[in-house]
Motif scaffolding. Structure first.
Motif, PDB file in Angstrom:
ATOM      1  N   PRO A  65      -9.047  -1.028  -6.981  1.00 44.19           N
ATOM      2  CA  PRO A  65     -10.353  -1.314  -6.369  1.00 44.19           C
ATOM      3  C   PRO A  65     -10.299  -1.535  -4.857  1.00 44.19           C
ATOM      4  N   LEU A  66      -9.122  -1.819  -4.311  1.00 42.11           N
ATOM      5  CA  LEU A  66      -9.027  -2.085  -2.874  1.00 42.11           C
ATOM      6  C   LEU A  66      -9.038  -0.796  -2.054  1.00 42.11           C
ATOM      7  N   PHE A  67      -8.680   0.325  -2.685  1.00 40.77           N
ATOM      8  CA  PHE A  67      -8.462   1.570  -1.944  1.00 40.77           C
ATOM      9  C   PHE A  67      -9.661   2.508  -2.039  1.00 40.77           C
ATOM     10  N   PRO A  68      -9.766   3.447  -1.068  1.00 41.95           N
ATOM     11  CA  PRO A  68     -10.856   4.430  -1.139  1.00 41.95           C
ATOM     12  C   PRO A  68     -10.694   5.341  -2.362  1.00 41.95           C
ATOM     13  N   ASP A  69     -11.783   6.017  -2.744  1.00 41.03           N
ATOM     14  CA  ASP A  69     -11.729   6.921  -3.897  1.00 41.03           C
ATOM     15  C   ASP A  69     -10.685   8.004  -3.684  1.00 41.03           C
ATOM     16  N   GLU A 119      -6.239  10.500   3.084  1.00 38.79           N
ATOM     17  CA  GLU A 119      -5.991   9.902   4.403  1.00 38.79           C
ATOM     18  C   GLU A 119      -4.982   8.759   4.312  1.00 38.79           C
ATOM     19  N   THR A 120      -5.103   7.968   3.244  1.00 44.34           N
ATOM     20  CA  THR A 120      -4.204   6.828   3.055  1.00 44.34           C
ATOM     21  C   THR A 120      -2.759   7.320   2.958  1.00 44.34           C
ATOM     22  N   ARG A 121      -2.565   8.356   2.161  1.00 46.32           N
ATOM     23  CA  ARG A 121      -1.209   8.923   2.027  1.00 46.32           C
ATOM     24  C   ARG A 121      -0.696   9.385   3.389  1.00 46.32           C
ATOM     25  N   PHE A 133       3.524   6.060   8.973  1.00 43.98           N
ATOM     26  CA  PHE A 133       4.005   4.697   9.216  1.00 43.98           C
ATOM     27  C   PHE A 133       5.427   4.504   8.706  1.00 43.98           C
ATOM     28  N   LEU A 134       5.686   4.873   7.471  1.00 45.87           N
ATOM     29  CA  LEU A 134       7.022   4.615   6.917  1.00 45.87           C
ATOM     30  C   LEU A 134       8.101   5.427   7.638  1.00 45.87           C
ATOM     31  N   THR A 135       7.724   6.580   8.176  1.00 44.30           N
ATOM     32  CA  THR A 135       8.679   7.346   8.991  1.00 44.30           C
ATOM     33  C   THR A 135       9.176   6.489  10.152  1.00 44.30           C
ATOM     34  N   GLU A 162      -0.234   8.853  16.583  1.00 43.37           N
ATOM     35  CA  GLU A 162      -1.558   9.240  16.076  1.00 43.37           C
ATOM     36  C   GLU A 162      -2.552   8.084  16.036  1.00 43.37           C
ATOM     37  N   ARG A 163      -2.071   6.852  15.769  1.00 44.25           N
ATOM     38  CA  ARG A 163      -3.015   5.757  15.494  1.00 44.25           C
ATOM     39  C   ARG A 163      -2.823   4.544  16.393  1.00 44.25           C
ATOM     40  N   GLY A 164      -1.898   4.609  17.338  1.00 43.29           N
ATOM     41  CA  GLY A 164      -1.698   3.474  18.251  1.00 43.29           C
ATOM     42  C   GLY A 164      -0.874   2.375  17.606  1.00 43.29           C
ATOM     43  N   ARG A 214      -5.195  -4.747  10.410  1.00 44.19           N
ATOM     44  CA  ARG A 214      -5.798  -3.618   9.687  1.00 44.19           C
ATOM     45  C   ARG A 214      -5.987  -3.939   8.197  1.00 44.19           C
ATOM     46  N   HIS A 215      -5.271  -4.934   7.693  1.00 42.88           N
ATOM     47  CA  HIS A 215      -5.419  -5.293   6.278  1.00 42.88           C
ATOM     48  C   HIS A 215      -6.427  -6.417   6.043  1.00 42.88           C
ATOM     49  N   LEU A 216      -6.929  -7.021   7.123  1.00 40.29           N
ATOM     50  CA  LEU A 216      -7.832  -8.167   6.925  1.00 40.29           C
ATOM     51  C   LEU A 216      -9.100  -7.842   6.134  1.00 40.29           C
ATOM     52  N   ALA A 274      -1.701  -9.158  -5.636  1.00 39.48           N
ATOM     53  CA  ALA A 274      -1.825  -7.816  -5.041  1.00 39.48           C
ATOM     54  C   ALA A 274      -0.517  -7.462  -4.327  1.00 39.48           C
ATOM     55  N   ARG A 275       0.078  -8.458  -3.657  1.00 40.53           N
ATOM     56  CA  ARG A 275       1.380  -8.229  -2.999  1.00 40.53           C
ATOM     57  C   ARG A 275       2.440  -7.829  -4.038  1.00 40.53           C
ATOM     58  N   ASP A 276       2.487  -8.579  -5.145  1.00 44.47           N
ATOM     59  CA  ASP A 276       3.476  -8.270  -6.186  1.00 44.47           C
ATOM     60  C   ASP A 276       3.250  -6.869  -6.766  1.00 44.47           C
ATOM     61  N   ARG A 326      12.891  -5.013   3.631  1.00 46.41           N
ATOM     62  CA  ARG A 326      11.980  -4.882   4.790  1.00 46.41           C
ATOM     63  C   ARG A 326      10.532  -4.783   4.335  1.00 46.41           C
ATOM     64  N   LEU A 327      10.287  -4.070   3.241  1.00 46.59           N
ATOM     65  CA  LEU A 327       8.917  -3.940   2.744  1.00 46.59           C
ATOM     66  C   LEU A 327       8.394  -5.279   2.227  1.00 46.59           C
ATOM     67  N   THR A 328       9.292  -6.078   1.625  1.00 46.94           N
ATOM     68  CA  THR A 328       8.876  -7.386   1.106  1.00 46.94           C
ATOM     69  C   THR A 328       8.456  -8.310   2.255  1.00 46.94           C
TER      70      THR A 328
HETATM   71  C1  HEM Z   1       0.797  -6.439   0.219  1.00 45.41           C
HETATM   72  C2  HEM Z   1       0.029  -5.569  -0.422  1.00 45.41           C
HETATM   73  C3  HEM Z   1      -0.750  -4.491   0.277  1.00 45.41           C
HETATM   74  C4  HEM Z   1      -1.997  -4.074  -0.065  1.00 45.41           C
HETATM   75  C5  HEM Z   1      -2.832  -4.599  -1.225  1.00 45.41           C
HETATM   76  C6  HEM Z   1      -2.372  -3.032   0.881  1.00 45.41           C
HETATM   77  C7  HEM Z   1      -3.591  -2.381   0.878  1.00 45.41           C
HETATM   78  C8  HEM Z   1      -4.008  -1.487   1.832  1.00 45.41           C
HETATM   79  C9  HEM Z   1      -5.322  -0.906   1.895  1.00 45.41           C
HETATM   80  C10 HEM Z   1      -6.459  -1.182   0.927  1.00 45.41           C
HETATM   81  C11 HEM Z   1      -5.340  -0.051   2.951  1.00 45.41           C
HETATM   82  C12 HEM Z   1      -6.519   0.807   3.434  1.00 45.41           C
HETATM   83  C13 HEM Z   1      -6.362   2.216   2.956  1.00 45.41           C
HETATM   84  C14 HEM Z   1      -7.038   3.201   3.870  1.00 45.41           C
HETATM   85  O1  HEM Z   1      -7.652   2.818   4.873  1.00 45.41           O
HETATM   86  O2  HEM Z   1      -6.935   4.392   3.605  1.00 45.41           O
HETATM   87  C15 HEM Z   1      -4.044  -0.112   3.560  1.00 45.41           C
HETATM   88  C16 HEM Z   1      -3.686   0.606   4.670  1.00 45.41           C
HETATM   89  C17 HEM Z   1      -2.417   0.640   5.159  1.00 45.41           C
HETATM   90  N1  HEM Z   1      -1.333  -0.077   4.705  1.00 45.41           N
HETATM   91 FE1  HEM Z   1      -1.340  -1.453   3.253  1.00 45.41          FE
HETATM   92  N2  HEM Z   1      -1.353  -2.829   1.757  1.00 45.41           N
HETATM   93  C18 HEM Z   1      -0.338  -3.704   1.434  1.00 45.41           C
HETATM   94  C19 HEM Z   1       0.879  -3.774   2.051  1.00 45.41           C
HETATM   95  C20 HEM Z   1       1.330  -2.911   3.011  1.00 45.41           C
HETATM   96  C21 HEM Z   1       2.669  -2.883   3.532  1.00 45.41           C
HETATM   97  C22 HEM Z   1       3.804  -3.808   3.085  1.00 45.41           C
HETATM   98  C23 HEM Z   1       2.716  -1.887   4.457  1.00 45.41           C
HETATM   99  C24 HEM Z   1       3.839  -1.376   5.305  1.00 45.41           C
HETATM  100  C25 HEM Z   1       5.108  -1.520   5.041  1.00 45.41           C
HETATM  101  C26 HEM Z   1       1.396  -1.289   4.516  1.00 45.41           C
HETATM  102  C27 HEM Z   1       1.028  -0.235   5.329  1.00 45.41           C
HETATM  103  C28 HEM Z   1      -0.246   0.268   5.455  1.00 45.41           C
HETATM  104  C29 HEM Z   1      -0.630   1.268   6.447  1.00 45.41           C
HETATM  105  C30 HEM Z   1       0.285   1.912   7.483  1.00 45.41           C
HETATM  106  C31 HEM Z   1      -2.000   1.492   6.261  1.00 45.41           C
HETATM  107  C32 HEM Z   1      -2.895   2.414   7.101  1.00 45.41           C
HETATM  108  C33 HEM Z   1      -3.457   1.615   8.274  1.00 45.41           C
HETATM  109  C34 HEM Z   1      -4.351   2.448   9.136  1.00 45.41           C
HETATM  110  O3  HEM Z   1      -3.834   3.149  10.036  1.00 45.41           O
HETATM  111  O4  HEM Z   1      -5.575   2.441   8.927  1.00 45.41           O
HETATM  112  N3  HEM Z   1       0.576  -1.930   3.622  1.00 45.41           N
HETATM  113  N4  HEM Z   1      -3.247  -0.982   2.864  1.00 45.41           N
END
Ligand code: HEM
Length: 129
Positions: free
Chosen positions: A38-42, A46-48, A54-56, A68-70, A77-79, A87-89, A115-117
């Motif tokens: 439910p947190l992600f777009p349909d 773009e997310t991929r 980012f992971l690169t 590309e994104r600054g 960006r996650h706020l 959700a983290r787990d 590092r991801l943790t």
């Molecule tokens: C802890 C749990 C996490 C949740 C629930 C979460 C969830 C999300 C959501 C909902 C988006 C928006 C998707 C979109 O705009 O297409 C997002 C974007 C993103 N997340 Fe996470 N995320 C988490 C952790 C992480 C971690 C650990 C990383 C990196 C190691 C990460 C990297 C990113 C990146 C790079 C984006 C795209 C940001 C942008 O340029 O707009 N996320 N994430």
């Protein structure tokens, strides 16, 4: 210097092609996860793409995300999304599956998960409801 001291995780696991496979597998699991879906777009296209960039750079490859994104400002960006401990787990368990299913072994598996943790802990912004 030994090669292990100069090589990045990115090149050690097989570069961009491997990052692509991991990210595609990862979002396949996210899509099936009832906490995360439910947190992600349909549409995950773009997310991929953003996560591949980012992971690169996160694992020592070319700084594709910044180009590309600054600045990543990942916490900011996650706020908009309520990221609870569950959700983290869930996120980390999808990533664990993605690494294992793409044959990422030690020392890379442990280094990547550590590092991801740390970053996932930093993304939490909402207590468990
Ligand atoms: C802890 C749990 C996490 C949740 C629930 C979460 C969830 C999300 C959501 C909902 C988006 C928006 C998707 C979109 O705009 O297409 C997002 C974007 C993103 N997340 Fe996470 N995320 C988490 C952790 C992480 C971690 C650990 C990383 C990196 C190691 C990460 C990297 C990113 C990146 C790079 C984006 C795209 C940001 C942008 O340029 O707009 N996320 N994430």
């Amino acid at each position: 210097m030994k090669q292990s001291e100069t090589q990045t995780v990115y090149s050690g696991i097989g570069g961009y092609e491997k990052i692509e496979q991991i990210v595609d597998t990862f979002y396949g699991h996210v899509e099936q996860n009832p906490i995360l879906r439910p947190l992600f777009p349909d549409d995950f296209t773009e997310t991929r793409h953003k996560q591949k960039l980012f992971l690169t750079q996160f694992f020592g490859g070319p700084r594709l995300y910044e180009a590309e994104r600054g600045h990543p400002m990942l916490r900011r960006r996650h706020l908009p999304f309520p990221i609870t401990p569950s959700a983290r787990d869930a996120w980390l368990s999808c990533m664990h599956l993605a690494l294992v299913e793409n044959q990422i072994e030690d020392p890379y598996y442990t280094e990547m998960m550590e590092r991801l943790t740390l970053t996932a802990n930093h993304m939490m912004n909402t207590p468990e409801s």
